[in-house]
Design a protein around this motif. Structure first.
Motif, mmCIF file in Angstrom:
data_model
loop_
_atom_site.group_PDB
_atom_site.id
_atom_site.type_symbol
_atom_site.label_atom_id
_atom_site.label_comp_id
_atom_site.label_asym_id
_atom_site.label_seq_id
_atom_site.Cartn_x
_atom_site.Cartn_y
_atom_site.Cartn_z
ATOM 1 N N ALA A 91 39.368 35.901 48.889
ATOM 2 C CA ALA A 91 39.127 35.338 47.562
ATOM 3 C C ALA A 91 38.385 36.338 46.681
ATOM 4 C CB ALA A 91 38.345 34.036 47.682
ATOM 5 N N ALA A 92 37.437 37.075 47.243
ATOM 6 C CA ALA A 92 36.679 38.066 46.484
ATOM 7 C C ALA A 92 37.591 39.192 46.000
ATOM 8 C CB ALA A 92 35.546 38.627 47.332
ATOM 9 N N ARG A 93 38.498 39.671 46.870
ATOM 10 C CA ARG A 93 39.443 40.729 46.460
ATOM 11 C C ARG A 93 40.382 40.221 45.378
ATOM 12 N NH1 ARG A 93 39.573 41.740 52.045
ATOM 13 N NH2 ARG A 93 41.499 40.547 52.236
ATOM 14 N N ARG B 282 42.089 40.299 39.598
ATOM 15 C CA ARG B 282 42.356 39.615 38.322
ATOM 16 C C ARG B 282 41.481 40.200 37.212
ATOM 17 N NH1 ARG B 282 42.140 35.032 41.571
ATOM 18 N NH2 ARG B 282 40.108 34.459 40.677
ATOM 19 N N ILE B 283 40.217 40.460 37.521
ATOM 20 C CA ILE B 283 39.320 41.038 36.518
ATOM 21 C C ILE B 283 39.793 42.436 36.136
ATOM 22 C CG2 ILE B 283 36.964 41.905 36.134
ATOM 23 C CD1 ILE B 283 35.979 39.537 37.829
ATOM 24 N N GLY B 284 40.171 43.242 37.115
ATOM 25 C CA GLY B 284 40.658 44.596 36.845
ATOM 26 C C GLY B 284 41.926 44.577 36.009
ATOM 27 N N ALA C 137 42.861 42.244 33.895
ATOM 28 C CA ALA C 137 42.521 41.807 32.541
ATOM 29 C C ALA C 137 41.930 42.952 31.736
ATOM 30 C CB ALA C 137 41.554 40.626 32.599
ATOM 31 N N ILE C 138 41.057 43.739 32.339
ATOM 32 C CA ILE C 138 40.453 44.880 31.652
ATOM 33 C C ILE C 138 41.521 45.922 31.324
ATOM 34 C CG2 ILE C 138 38.857 46.827 31.943
ATOM 35 C CD1 ILE C 138 37.027 44.912 33.512
ATOM 36 N N PHE C 139 42.421 46.178 32.276
ATOM 37 C CA PHE C 139 43.510 47.131 32.054
ATOM 38 C C PHE C 139 44.385 46.687 30.876
ATOM 39 C CE2 PHE C 139 47.843 48.630 32.919
ATOM 40 C CZ PHE C 139 47.616 49.992 32.912
ATOM 41 N N ALA C 140 44.694 45.384 30.804
ATOM 42 C CA ALA C 140 45.539 44.866 29.727
ATOM 43 C C ALA C 140 44.857 45.021 28.370
ATOM 44 C CB ALA C 140 45.874 43.404 29.992
#
Length: 184
Positions: free
Chosen positions: A155-157, A162-164, A166-169
């Motif tokens: 779950a942590a990975r 998902r956060i990575g 979103a930042i990339f987008a």
């Protein structure tokens, strides 16, 4: 030259104390004490921070009186005021309230002029920062360190991906926006 009253020693580092004085002088003289340097001169000191000094006629207190003002306006306990009740009630004209901060934490020896009578020193009520000791057995589980449920490694990975993403987008969208603005 006016006769000097008995010296009053204010210790270094004194805090939350109000020194009350009866000003036995004409109204013009009492009002003049608000001028820079005047009050320091009649108290026999080099300097006083006037931001922490109050000089006013007792008549301004109307029905409240000096004891009521010290109790309700300054947070002085009634027990402290009881010892000087007669002296506080006897003040008729002007009063001087000198807070500890007016002396900037320095040890100071006040030698007031004869028209200035020291009534008393009163400690302001302060915040009570003490607390009762807690019994570790009574501490709720949610208040203990590391008591929250930890997510599984999978779950942590997943959350990190998902956060990575979103930042990339967001970064790609900003780059495209800048390119489009430069192209026009």
């Amino acid at each position: 030259m006016a006769e000097l009253a008995q010296a009053l020693v204010i210790p270094a580092g004194e805090q939350r104390v109000i020194h009350v004085f009866d000003l036995n002088m004409r109204a013009e003289q009492a009002r003049f004490l608000r001028e820079p340097g005047a009050l320091a001169q009649v108290l026999g000191v080099d300097e006083i921070d006037l931001d922490h000094v109050e000089i006013f006629p007792i008549s301004d207190l109307e029905g409240l009186g000096l004891r009521g003002y010290l109790r309700d306006g300054c947070g002085i306990s009634p027990e402290q005021l009881a010892a000087d009740a007669q002296a506080l009630a006897a003040v008729e004209d002007y009063v001087l309230l000198l807070r500890s901060r007016a002396l900037r934490g320095k040890e100071t020896q006040l030698t007031p002029a004869s028209q200035i009578r020291h009534i008393g020193d009163y400690h302001e009520a302060g915040a009570d920062w003490s607390s009762l000791p807690t019994n570790p057995a009574e501490t709720p589980e949610s208040a203990k360190l590391y008591s929250a449920q930890r997510p599984s490694p999978r779950a942590a990975r997943s959350r990190a991906r998902r956060i990575g993403a979103a930042i990339f987008a967001v970064v790609i969208a900003l780059i495209l926006l800048v390119v489009l603005m430069l192209a026009t």
